[in-house]
Scaffold this active site. Structure first.
Site, short mmCIF file in Angstrom:
data_model
loop_
_atom_site.label_atom_id
_atom_site.label_comp_id
_atom_site.label_asym_id
_atom_site.label_seq_id
_atom_site.Cartn_x
_atom_site.Cartn_y
_atom_site.Cartn_z
N GLY A 18 69.24 -45.77 -52.69
CA GLY A 18 69.02 -44.87 -51.57
C GLY A 18 69.84 -43.62 -51.73
O GLY A 18 70.68 -43.51 -52.63
N LYS A 19 69.62 -42.67 -50.86
CA LYS A 19 70.38 -41.43 -50.87
C LYS A 19 70.10 -40.73 -49.56
O LYS A 19 69.01 -40.87 -48.99
CB LYS A 19 69.94 -40.55 -52.03
CG LYS A 19 70.83 -39.38 -52.30
CD LYS A 19 72.13 -39.86 -52.85
CE LYS A 19 72.81 -38.76 -53.62
NZ LYS A 19 74.02 -39.27 -54.25
N SER A 20 71.06 -39.97 -49.08
CA SER A 20 70.81 -39.13 -47.92
C SER A 20 71.50 -37.80 -48.12
O SER A 20 72.43 -37.68 -48.93
CB SER A 20 71.28 -39.81 -46.62
OG SER A 20 72.66 -40.06 -46.65
N ASP A 71 79.50 -38.60 -51.54
CA ASP A 71 78.81 -37.84 -52.58
C ASP A 71 79.29 -36.40 -52.45
O ASP A 71 80.27 -36.13 -51.73
CB ASP A 71 77.29 -37.96 -52.40
CG ASP A 71 76.51 -37.45 -53.60
OD1 ASP A 71 76.52 -38.12 -54.63
OD2 ASP A 71 75.89 -36.37 -53.49
#
Length: 168
Positions: free
Chosen positions: A95-97, A136
């Site tokens: 996942g990533k946001s 991140d």
């Protein structure tokens, strides 16, 4: 479009059709808007969350704060996390946001308001641990503390997974 060329990879190793189908596109994409009053001004920006695959476990990936964040970039990075977690054999998906902001333009209090609104928007996925965020670009320990402060959830994982994470 996938970062993996399955046709080329198929020449080296067999790719099960189910894997090809599951990895051909993200499971879930969320586009959201953050609306806050900061310094007596209305602040509006866009954000994204992509859960590319949860076949191996919850979507794991960082939260990126950058003025250049796009849905396409977030999707690409979420897919890459699928392969990264699989390669090191930890029980997570990918996942990533991302939130489209320049973090240097905000003081730590305003960044705290932004991350709290992010938590509010994604609260269901955070509480159910569908998505396990990490630092991140543009985020770090302060943002992770703010998420914990809002949710009171700490990632629990097996000791085997903890040992694997120590080397990542």
């Amino acid at each position: 479009m996938s970062v993996i060329d399955f046709d080329k990879l198929e020449k080296i190793i067999p790719i099960p059709e189910n894997a090809r189908v599951l990895l051909s596109r993200p499971e879930k994409e969320i586009t959201f808007q953050i609306n806050l009053h900061i310094n007596k001004k209305l602040f509006i920006t866009e954000g994204y969350a992509v859960y590319y695959s949860t076949a191996r476990g919850p979507a794991k990936g960082g939260i990126r704060f950058s003025p250049d964040v796009t849905l396409e970039e977030t999707r690409d990075l979420a897919e890459r996390m699928v392969y990264k977690t699989a390669l090191v054999d930890i029980p997570f998906g990918g996942g990533k946001s991302g939130v489209r902001i320049e973090p240097k333009e905000f003081d730590r209090y305003d960044l705290g308001y932004i991350i709290k609104e992010y938590v509010h928007i994604l609260r269901r996925d955070l509480y159910t641990q569908t998505y396990i965020p990490a630092p991140d670009m543009g985020t770090g320990p302060s943002e992770m503390m703010a998420i914990y402060g809002e949710t009171h959830i700490c990632l629990l994982y097996t000791s085997d997974a903890a040992d694997e994470l120590d080397g990542v």
